[in-house]
Design an enzyme around this catalytic site. Sequence first.
Site, PDB file in Angstrom:
ATOM      1  N   SER A 264     -25.911 -38.020 -27.069  1.00 28.22           N
ATOM      2  CA  SER A 264     -26.523 -36.833 -27.246  1.00 28.22           C
ATOM      3  C   SER A 264     -25.664 -36.244 -28.338  1.00 28.22           C
ATOM      4  O   SER A 264     -24.418 -36.552 -28.472  1.00 28.22           O
ATOM      5  CB  SER A 264     -26.766 -36.084 -26.269  1.00 28.22           C
ATOM      6  OG  SER A 264     -25.537 -35.270 -25.953  1.00 28.22           O
ATOM      7  N   LYS A 265     -26.121 -35.142 -28.910  1.00 21.98           N
ATOM      8  CA  LYS A 265     -25.415 -34.549 -30.015  1.00 21.98           C
ATOM      9  C   LYS A 265     -24.395 -33.972 -29.269  1.00 21.98           C
ATOM     10  O   LYS A 265     -23.433 -33.719 -30.111  1.00 21.98           O
ATOM     11  CB  LYS A 265     -26.168 -33.367 -30.549  1.00 21.98           C
ATOM     12  CG  LYS A 265     -27.538 -33.913 -31.252  1.00 21.98           C
ATOM     13  CD  LYS A 265     -28.256 -32.893 -32.042  1.00 21.98           C
ATOM     14  CE  LYS A 265     -29.371 -33.547 -33.069  1.00 21.98           C
ATOM     15  NZ  LYS A 265     -29.855 -32.587 -34.052  1.00 21.98           N
ATOM     16  N   ARG A 266     -24.045 -33.578 -28.232  1.00 24.44           N
ATOM     17  CA  ARG A 266     -23.136 -33.129 -27.628  1.00 24.44           C
ATOM     18  C   ARG A 266     -21.863 -33.916 -27.149  1.00 24.44           C
ATOM     19  O   ARG A 266     -20.829 -33.670 -26.925  1.00 24.44           O
ATOM     20  CB  ARG A 266     -23.314 -32.119 -26.515  1.00 24.44           C
ATOM     21  CG  ARG A 266     -23.756 -30.599 -26.792  1.00 24.44           C
ATOM     22  CD  ARG A 266     -24.606 -29.795 -25.634  1.00 24.44           C
ATOM     23  NE  ARG A 266     -25.841 -30.658 -25.259  1.00 24.44           N
ATOM     24  CZ  ARG A 266     -27.068 -30.317 -25.989  1.00 24.44           C
ATOM     25  NH1 ARG A 266     -26.928 -29.751 -27.029  1.00 24.44           N
ATOM     26  NH2 ARG A 266     -28.072 -31.180 -25.758  1.00 24.44           N
ATOM     27  N   ASP A 267     -22.074 -35.342 -26.962  1.00 23.36           N
ATOM     28  CA  ASP A 267     -21.249 -36.204 -26.391  1.00 23.36           C
ATOM     29  C   ASP A 267     -19.958 -36.461 -27.387  1.00 23.36           C
ATOM     30  O   ASP A 267     -18.912 -36.455 -26.884  1.00 23.36           O
ATOM     31  CB  ASP A 267     -22.004 -37.414 -26.329  1.00 23.36           C
ATOM     32  CG  ASP A 267     -22.814 -37.420 -24.958  1.00 23.36           C
ATOM     33  OD1 ASP A 267     -22.625 -36.665 -24.101  1.00 23.36           O
ATOM     34  OD2 ASP A 267     -23.769 -38.414 -24.931  1.00 23.36           O
TER      35      ASP A 267
END
Length: 508
Positions: A264-267
């Site tokens: 994900s974008k947050r990873d």
Amino acid sequence: MDSGKVRVRFAPSPTGPLHIGGVRTALYNYLFARKHHGQLILRIEDTDRTRFVEGAEDYILESFKWCGIEFDEGVHVGGPFGPYRQSERKDIYRQFAEKLVASGHAYYAFDTAEELETLRKQLESEKLPNTSYSVISRTRMKNSLTLNEVEVNSKLAAGEEFVIRFKMPENESVEFSDLIRGDISVNTSTLDDKVLFKSDGMPTYHLANIVDDHLMEISHVIRGEEWLPSLPLHILLYRSFGWNAPQFAHMPLTLKPDGKGKLSKRDGDRLGFPVFPLEWKNPQTGEVSSGYRESGYFPEAFINILAFLGWNPGTEQEIFSMEELIEAFSIGRIGKAGSRFDPEKAKWYNHQYLIQKSDKELAEIWMSELTERGIDFSMDYISKVVGLVKERADFVKDFWENASFFFEAPESYDEKMVKKRWKEDTPEILIKVMQWIENIAPFTSAEIHEKMNDFLQKNNIGMGQIMPLIRLALVGSGKGPGVMEMMEVLGKEEVIKRIDQFISIYKP
Ligand code: GLU
């Protein structure tokens, strides 16, 4: 559509920075287009104004420019099928939505948000198999299927808010084929009546995407697996319009390094590697996410990493230039299973590209960091240093840690090592070393090597006795490349100076 003509598109929504999964989709489209001498189109899908993010489109364009994915048509280059930004094609979509209403494939719906909420709750309590607006529930709602023509027309004339929904056929089996997934069959009773045209006068993704793919004569849709659930609706839309559908290829997800779930974008910053091609500063929160470019990845390495994220050539070869990728690429070799992102392998790729580059090219890249550090040495000297340290580096930014001593004499020495190596006769030996060095000409590592044995024998000294000491004097610690190679680059004068300084500090 002209059969055999390949036209593919990458169709991002400008809702934020482009995730590497998105760049990979664009890359596979690019490779496919080039391989088949077709065209690649960049279409911006910005019909959802609530999710629009300022700067996202520029970011997308800059990312592709950086990594070398070129488009034949698109927002930035124009082309015969433009405009390529959906918000500028707004007027096109309504007529197509109305065409579907006229042919009985879609209908007007006037339900308010409260009425939709009541429906949802009611369907849930009735435990029906399909709890959304669908074939089961549409007969109970306020739409052009339940209202008579006069009522519908008066609502439209009065400017009442409406949406246009797709009239999903009842209990039909939709059969289609995906180039990666194979044959798929879905029963329409499991699907809902998706909104095609919204009350704000904008089409939804589904309608705009199909209309544009048709009008832009797209031959193959290569996109992420997250769009597979929408495919039955898309197929039905093509059929309802009486259009030939393009061929579809839904690519596997990119997974987190441990394989558990979508990357994900947050990873990225949480797990210590970038998930975006370029650094991105969130315009609302000011939060900065790291990028491959700013982290020191070479664009060619980045492309190579993404190419192997879900595709493989079926051979042992791992390093591919863009030209080689174009030559080797085929949709048939894209895997079905999700592909894990391996951050260590990503570094390995960058290392491979780094060591292939000439010392001079790397020195030029490194120069800006050195200038910032106030280091002023000749390009020739810096290139030689690069030649000695590049094998141990994954990135140009790693050089300094392994090479700072080439520019600054040590100010302190590893005390543990000094304790271990410094003997009573050390000053005396090091003085002999300095005298010996003084007479070596030319001062090259080969010449030093050549003269070494003779010197050791004459003075009855062992190699293991002096090498660690010279290294300590030159570097201040036990690290660094080969001692003789370092000596050559540092030069005779500097080597003698450093040994001399080392003696003067530790001499009792
Ligand atoms: N706009 C969609 C996206 O952002 C495009 C999906 C497609 O390629 O059909 O991913």
